[in-house]
Design a protein around this motif. Structure first.
Motif, PDB file in Angstrom:
ATOM      1  N   MET A 124       0.935  -1.153  -0.157  1.00 14.23           N
ATOM      2  CA  MET A 124       0.054   0.130   0.114  1.00 14.23           C
ATOM      3  C   MET A 124       1.003   1.027   0.039  1.00 14.23           C
ATOM      4  SD  MET A 124      -3.284   1.098   2.378  1.00 14.23           S
ATOM      5  CE  MET A 124      -2.976  -0.278   3.543  1.00 14.23           C
ATOM      6  N   LEU A 125       0.686   2.211  -0.793  1.00 13.08           N
ATOM      7  CA  LEU A 125       1.488   3.202  -1.050  1.00 13.08           C
ATOM      8  C   LEU A 125       0.662   4.517  -0.378  1.00 13.08           C
ATOM      9  CD1 LEU A 125       2.562   3.166  -4.846  1.00 13.08           C
ATOM     10  CD2 LEU A 125       3.965   2.629  -2.593  1.00 13.08           C
ATOM     11  N   ILE A 126      -0.214   4.264   0.432  1.00 12.98           N
ATOM     12  CA  ILE A 126      -1.004   5.462   1.172  1.00 12.98           C
ATOM     13  C   ILE A 126      -1.356   4.782   2.465  1.00 12.98           C
ATOM     14  CG2 ILE A 126      -3.320   4.881   0.090  1.00 12.98           C
ATOM     15  CD1 ILE A 126      -3.922   7.869   0.189  1.00 12.98           C
ATOM     16  N   SER A 127      -1.023   5.525   3.429  1.00 17.92           N
ATOM     17  CA  SER A 127      -1.679   5.150   4.740  1.00 17.92           C
ATOM     18  C   SER A 127      -3.136   5.234   4.826  1.00 17.92           C
ATOM     19  CB  SER A 127      -1.090   6.345   5.862  1.00 17.92           C
ATOM     20  OG  SER A 127      -1.937   7.622   5.919  1.00 17.92           O
ATOM     21  N   PRO A 128      -3.603   4.463   5.978  1.00 17.90           N
ATOM     22  CA  PRO A 128      -5.091   4.486   6.229  1.00 17.90           C
ATOM     23  C   PRO A 128      -5.815   5.878   6.534  1.00 17.90           C
ATOM     24  CG  PRO A 128      -3.873   2.706   7.206  1.00 17.90           C
ATOM     25  CD  PRO A 128      -3.092   3.392   6.711  1.00 17.90           C
ATOM     26  N   GLN A 129      -4.651   6.692   7.510  1.00 18.91           N
ATOM     27  CA  GLN A 129      -5.303   8.107   7.720  1.00 18.91           C
ATOM     28  C   GLN A 129      -5.349   8.855   6.510  1.00 18.91           C
ATOM     29  OE1 GLN A 129      -2.408  10.136  10.203  1.00 18.91           O
ATOM     30  NE2 GLN A 129      -3.906  11.656  10.562  1.00 18.91           N
ATOM     31  N   LEU A 130      -4.547   9.049   5.681  1.00 22.54           N
ATOM     32  CA  LEU A 130      -4.526   9.794   4.493  1.00 22.54           C
ATOM     33  C   LEU A 130      -5.497   9.365   3.731  1.00 22.54           C
ATOM     34  CD1 LEU A 130      -3.629  12.209   3.173  1.00 22.54           C
ATOM     35  CD2 LEU A 130      -1.796  10.808   2.074  1.00 22.54           C
TER      36      LEU A 130
END
Length: 164
Positions: free
Chosen positions: A1-7
């Motif tokens: 995954m290249l994006i955090s869950p928060q973002l």
């Protein structure tokens, strides 16, 4: 995954905000259409299309970075405005609010050292400066013209600035 869950969650929220803005601009366009101010109506239809495109751009970013896509419900738009000034003032207020929302997305990306997201979000930062200035100029022209001379605003759109 290249994006955090928060973002990813924050961008999902923004997707809903952009779709809501698209509907709001459709309602503002209808306000001007009912007043037979077709150039103003056309300007806000174009703005509605841009907001929808912004939502889709954000949506694709979440998908491309393998984040979880969860599009939230959209707000019902305001359907009536007392004056042209009130309609455009609402649009300006929205663009100022969106600027803050995009800055908060950038803050999250920066705090996570997410350089991909920062590069992606920079386009939105630049776009917001343009959008705020466009609505601010239009509001000033409407204020100078007054509600009884809105045909002059239409002339401004033809001769003074095609994009407000």
């Amino acid at each position: 995954m290249l994006i955090s869950p928060q973002l990813a969650q924050a961008i999902n929220t923004q997707i809903g905000n952009e779709y809501s803005a698209s509907l709001q601009y459709q309602a503002i366009a209808a306000h001007f259409h009912r007043a037979n101010l077709m150039l103003l109506a056309k300007l806000f239809i174009k703005q509605a299309d841009e907001e929808r495109m912004h939502a889709e751009k954000l949506l694709h970013y979440v998908l491309d970075t393998k984040g979880e896509l969860r599009i939230p419900a959209v707000r019902e738009p305001v359907h009536t405005f007392a004056t042209a000034e009130a309609a455009v003032d609402a649009a300006l207020a929205w663009e100022i609010e969106v600027t803050g929302q995009i800055k908060r997305l950038m803050d999250i990306a920066a705090s996570e050292n997410d350089y991909l997201a920062q590069g992606f979000l920079q386009w939105f930062i630049d776009e917001q400066l343009e959008e705020v200035n466009k609505m601010d100029r239009l509001l000033n022209v409407i204020r100078m013209s007054g509600d009884r001379n809105l045909i002059m605003v239409e002339a401004y759109l033809v001769h003074g600035s095609g994009d407000a």
